[in-house]
Design a protein around this motif. Structure first.
Motif, PDB file in Angstrom:
ATOM      1  N   THR A   1     -19.318  39.898 -23.864  1.00  0.00           N
ATOM      2  CA  THR A   1     -19.382  40.239 -25.286  1.00  0.00           C
ATOM      3  C   THR A   1     -20.688  39.752 -25.912  1.00  0.00           C
ATOM      4  O   THR A   1     -21.405  38.929 -25.348  1.00  0.00           O
TER       5      THR A   1
ATOM      6  N   TYR B   1     -17.793  42.094 -29.720  1.00  0.00           N
ATOM      7  CA  TYR B   1     -17.764  43.431 -29.120  1.00  0.00           C
ATOM      8  C   TYR B   1     -18.324  43.345 -27.698  1.00  0.00           C
ATOM      9  O   TYR B   1     -19.081  42.426 -27.372  1.00  0.00           O
TER      10      TYR B   1
ATOM     11  N   VAL C   1     -14.978  48.078 -28.560  1.00  0.00           N
ATOM     12  CA  VAL C   1     -13.837  47.175 -28.617  1.00  0.00           C
ATOM     13  C   VAL C   1     -12.705  47.748 -27.789  1.00  0.00           C
ATOM     14  O   VAL C   1     -12.656  48.950 -27.532  1.00  0.00           O
TER      15      VAL C   1
ATOM     16  N   THR D   1      -7.626  50.505 -25.732  1.00  0.00           N
ATOM     17  CA  THR D   1      -6.765  49.420 -26.209  1.00  0.00           C
ATOM     18  C   THR D   1      -5.534  49.268 -25.320  1.00  0.00           C
ATOM     19  O   THR D   1      -5.242  50.137 -24.493  1.00  0.00           O
TER      20      THR D   1
END
Length: 152
Positions: free
Chosen positions: A54, A59, A101, A129
């Motif tokens: 990240t 992110y 993300v 996700t």
């Protein structure tokens, strides 16, 4: 997540050649990336989220996003190359469309035009996700060159 059960698979020989080459990439191992699909002219690479990949806002870092996109396109081209050749990236351009993300990101490399020497690929990276929501976070284009396999 995209249903990969209906996607065409490369031959076992091509899958082994691609996976063996991928396994020699120190950067992909360091990042924790893995190949999830090898088809003729199409490769998917997944990178699980963790703090080491990240940037300062949490992110996925653009460098990690770009690295798996580059590898996915390179291996997509490599699936179409003769056995005695290797692949090298000549250039690529990537647009970061949204913050990357998700639980993981998935790069998809797709051959647009395979030539005798140069091959052009489309690069896409999706943030995915836990709930399976996919969002395009980056896209780009890449040019690769086919080279003779060096003697080892």
């Amino acid at each position: 997540m995209e249903d990969q059960t209906h996607q065409e698979q490369a031959s076992p020989e091509v899958q082994k050649r691609v996976q063996d080459s991928f396994d020699r990439q120190g950067l992909m191992a360091h990042l924790g990336a893995r190949i999830t699909h090898i088809g003729p002219g199409r490769v998917h690479i997944v990178l699980p989220g963790r703090p080491e990949v990240t940037q300062q806002h949490g992110y996925f870092h653009a460098g990690a996003t770009s690295a798996i996109a580059d590898a996915a396109g390179g291996y997509a081209a490599y699936t179409l190359f003769p056995e005695d050749t290797e692949v090298l990236t000549v250039e690529y351009k990537i647009n970061l469309l949204a913050p990357a993300v998700g639980t993981y990101i998935e790069a998809v490399g797709t051959v647009l035009k395979a030539g005798r020497t140069l091959t052009v690929c489309q690069l896409e990276v999706f943030g995915i996700t836990d709930g399976g929501e996919r969002k395009l976070v980056a896209n780009g284009q890449q040019t690769l060159i086919r080279v003779k396999r060096p003697e080892r």
